[in-house]
Design a protein around this motif. Structure first.
Motif, PDB file in Angstrom:
ATOM      1  N   LEU A  29       0.808  -1.224   0.000  1.00 19.16           N
ATOM      2  CA  LEU A  29       0.000   0.000   0.000  1.00 19.16           C
ATOM      3  C   LEU A  29       0.839   1.271   0.000  1.00 19.16           C
ATOM      4  CD1 LEU A  29      -2.936   1.052   0.054  1.00 19.16           C
ATOM      5  CD2 LEU A  29      -2.789   1.046   2.546  1.00 19.16           C
ATOM      6  N   SER A  32       2.984   1.497  -3.354  1.00 20.36           N
ATOM      7  CA  SER A  32       2.212   1.661  -4.581  1.00 20.36           C
ATOM      8  C   SER A  32       1.745   3.095  -4.756  1.00 20.36           C
ATOM      9  CB  SER A  32       1.011   0.704  -4.578  1.00 20.36           C
ATOM     10  OG  SER A  32       0.120   1.012  -3.512  1.00 20.36           O
ATOM     11  N   HIS A  33       1.383   3.766  -3.672  1.00 23.42           N
ATOM     12  CA  HIS A  33       1.003   5.187  -3.772  1.00 23.42           C
ATOM     13  C   HIS A  33       2.231   6.068  -3.947  1.00 23.42           C
ATOM     14  CE1 HIS A  33      -3.332   5.105  -3.169  1.00 23.42           C
ATOM     15  NE2 HIS A  33      -3.159   4.160  -2.250  1.00 23.42           N
ATOM     16  N   ALA A 146      -2.796  10.505   0.130  1.00 23.94           N
ATOM     17  CA  ALA A 146      -3.158   9.535  -0.904  1.00 23.94           C
ATOM     18  C   ALA A 146      -3.545   8.192  -0.291  1.00 23.94           C
ATOM     19  CB  ALA A 146      -1.995   9.364  -1.882  1.00 23.94           C
ATOM     20  N   ILE A 147      -2.787   7.754   0.713  1.00 31.76           N
ATOM     21  CA  ILE A 147      -3.105   6.486   1.368  1.00 31.76           C
ATOM     22  C   ILE A 147      -4.439   6.591   2.102  1.00 31.76           C
ATOM     23  CG2 ILE A 147      -2.386   4.885   3.188  1.00 31.76           C
ATOM     24  CD1 ILE A 147       0.517   5.567   2.448  1.00 31.76           C
ATOM     25  N   ASP A 150      -7.460   6.112  -0.068  1.00 35.88           N
ATOM     26  CA  ASP A 150      -7.606   4.819  -0.742  1.00 35.88           C
ATOM     27  C   ASP A 150      -8.768   4.053  -0.113  1.00 35.88           C
ATOM     28  OD1 ASP A 150      -7.343   2.106  -1.589  1.00 35.88           O
ATOM     29  OD2 ASP A 150      -5.212   2.442  -1.992  1.00 35.88           O
ATOM     30  N   ARG A 152      -9.434   1.033  -0.033  1.00 34.42           N
ATOM     31  CA  ARG A 152      -8.990  -0.210   0.608  1.00 34.42           C
ATOM     32  C   ARG A 152      -8.493   0.046   2.035  1.00 34.42           C
ATOM     33  NH1 ARG A 152      -4.559  -1.957  -3.655  1.00 34.42           N
ATOM     34  NH2 ARG A 152      -4.137   0.288  -3.335  1.00 34.42           N
ATOM     35  N   SER A 154      -9.825   2.590   3.992  1.00 32.40           N
ATOM     36  CA  SER A 154     -10.800   3.405   4.714  1.00 32.40           C
ATOM     37  C   SER A 154     -11.305   2.724   5.981  1.00 32.40           C
ATOM     38  CB  SER A 154     -11.972   3.768   3.799  1.00 32.40           C
ATOM     39  OG  SER A 154     -12.593   2.591   3.306  1.00 32.40           O
TER      40      SER A 154
END
Length: 451
Positions: A29, A32-33, A146-147, A150, A152, A154
């Motif tokens: 996670l 990737s961001h 950004a994270i 996401d 996924r 939250s």
């Protein structure tokens, strides 16, 4: 209607690793961001998980930290009769600069910077104040946003009451104060900030400062890079194009100013007299007398401690490791025996330059380092702070192991503005430059309870 009382949650770091292992969160996670937000090079330096700080813990720490800043701001009056020249000698201002201190007013302490902290398992401890505009680290703040956005992430974020802070807000507050918006003009008007480096430094550092410029430009400012030599014409008057900017953001240290071809001219330009057309400087070079690590030793002096209240002394004890200034008359006997619990630091250098960690050298090397430092001056000895273990995956992402963190705490006139973290594998390698790899992680504040 029934209501539930807040209940304590599992530690978010352990819960995050559990969620990754259970497939509730993707293992990559942060990285990737980071690819999209920071680019592939910085993404490769990403720690495998975010870091978390309990809101009430950092709030309590920051209340003590504000006491420390207040005491540091009072040091010139307590120890030097309000004289900038005398206080500059106590804080190791460069010899080339000291004549200019005589005729310069003492600046007030500006609460902006990035302090280095270590958490020892009982609380955060201050290693350095970082009272300077010449600090970076704001580039990574959008990664946290950004994270957090996401989908996924939250559910995890909601469960732990997570939020993040954007460290650029403190700098924007400073710029707003130095260069307020004009009374006239359209909302689209942009105030120009001249970001000034030492003469000849931009060839090496322009790219490094570009991310900071980009973050500033997300607000009502535009930026331009320049060097100290660009501020003046040969006759010493303000250079064309400088008088029209809204503020000068200083990106160099007092030591770099002392190395300029003509320090007195640069000093006068950056400490303008009343009526000067030089734009306001955020902050003036004289302000670096507060950023010297000597200040962390000076607050321990009896003359200072006796002037404080018991509440102030208690606040300093909670967050500041014992720190001693070295000079020629110093008795080194005790320090010789405390090698494994001590670190030797230059008072005015940065990025770990000149630092000797006693626990990494033998007795002979430590004795030689202390003797040389006491003879030359400009050094402190600080009590070692051992960082607590931070759980995270190894580089292969398969096994949980201990890591160790140094925290960067960004702060501005309004208080805490952000947190960053860099992590290494070995506790002895937290001093920058002594260990690789160094991984970087976004930091979230967590509420610690869930209703």
């Amino acid at each position: 209607m029934n209501s539930r009382s807040p209940v304590a949650l599992p530690d978010p770091a352990a819960d995050y690793l559990r969620a990754v292992g259970a497939g509730e969160l993707p293992a990559d996670l942060p990285a990737s961001h980071a690819v999209g937000v920071l680019g592939p090079a910085l993404a490769a330096q990403s720690f495998q998980r975010p870091m978390f700080v309990l809101e009430r813990e950092i709030a309590s720490f920051y209340a003590d930290f504000e006491v420390l800043l207040d005491v540091v701001g009072r040091l010139p009056d307590l120890l030097a009769g309000g004289s900038l020249a005398e206080f500059g000698a106590l804080t190791d201002a460069p010899a080339a600069i000291r004549p200019m201190l005589v005729d310069t007013d003492m600046p007030r302490l500006v609460r902006y910077g990035r302090a280095d902290l270590i958490h020892d398992g009982t609380g955060f401890k201050v290693l350095e104040l970082g009272l300077s505009t010449a600090v970076n680290g704001v580039r990574r703040a959008p990664l946290g946003a950004a994270i957090l956005a996401d989908p996924r992430f939250s559910h995890f974020a909601e469960r732990h009451g997570l939020r993040h802070l954007d460290s650029v807000t403190g700098l924007v507050d400073l710029l707003d104060a130095a260069a307020p918006e004009p009374d006239a003009g359209t909302p689209d008007d942009l105030r120009e900030v001249l970001m000034v480096e030492a003469t000849g430094a931009l060839a090496e550092w322009a790219a490094a400062w570009q991310p900071l410029a980009e973050r500033i430009e997300t607000r009502p400012f535009r930026t331009r890079l320049a060097e100290i030599a660009d501020l003046s014409k040969p006759d010493g008057t303000v250079a064309d194009g400088v008088a029209g900017v809204s503020a000068i953001l200083r990106l160099f240290s007092l030591e770099e100013l002392a190395a300029e071809p003509d320090p007195p001219i640069a000093w006068r330009r950056l400490h303008p007299s009343a009526g000067s057309t030089t734009p306001p400087v955020v902050t003036v070079p004289a302000h670096d007398v507060f950023n010297s690590k000597s200040c962390l030793a000076l607050v321990h002096l009896p003359a200072v401690q006796n002037a404080l209240t018991e509440a102030e002394r208690a606040a300093l004890r909670r967050i500041l490791p014992q720190t001693t200034r070295l000079d020629a008359p110093a008795d080194l006997t005790g320090l010789m025996h405390e090698r494994s619990d001590s670190i030797l630091k230059p008072t005015t250098l940065a990025r770990g330059e000149g630092t000797v960690a006693g626990w990494t050298v033998d007795d002979t090397t430590w004795r030689e380092a202390l003797t040389t430092a006491a003879r030359n001056g400009r050094y402190i000895v600080q009590r070692r702070v051992v960082p607590r273990a931070e759980p995270g995956y190894d580089e292969q992402g398969s096994t949980v192991r201990d890591w160790h963190a140094v925290w960067g705490m960004h702060y501005g006139p309004a208080g805490l503005t952000g947190l960053t973290s860099r992590l290494v594998k070995e506790a002895s390698a937290v001093i920058r430059g002594t260990g690789r790899p160094v991984l970087l992680a976004p930091v979230f504040l967590n509420s610690g309870t869930h209703s």
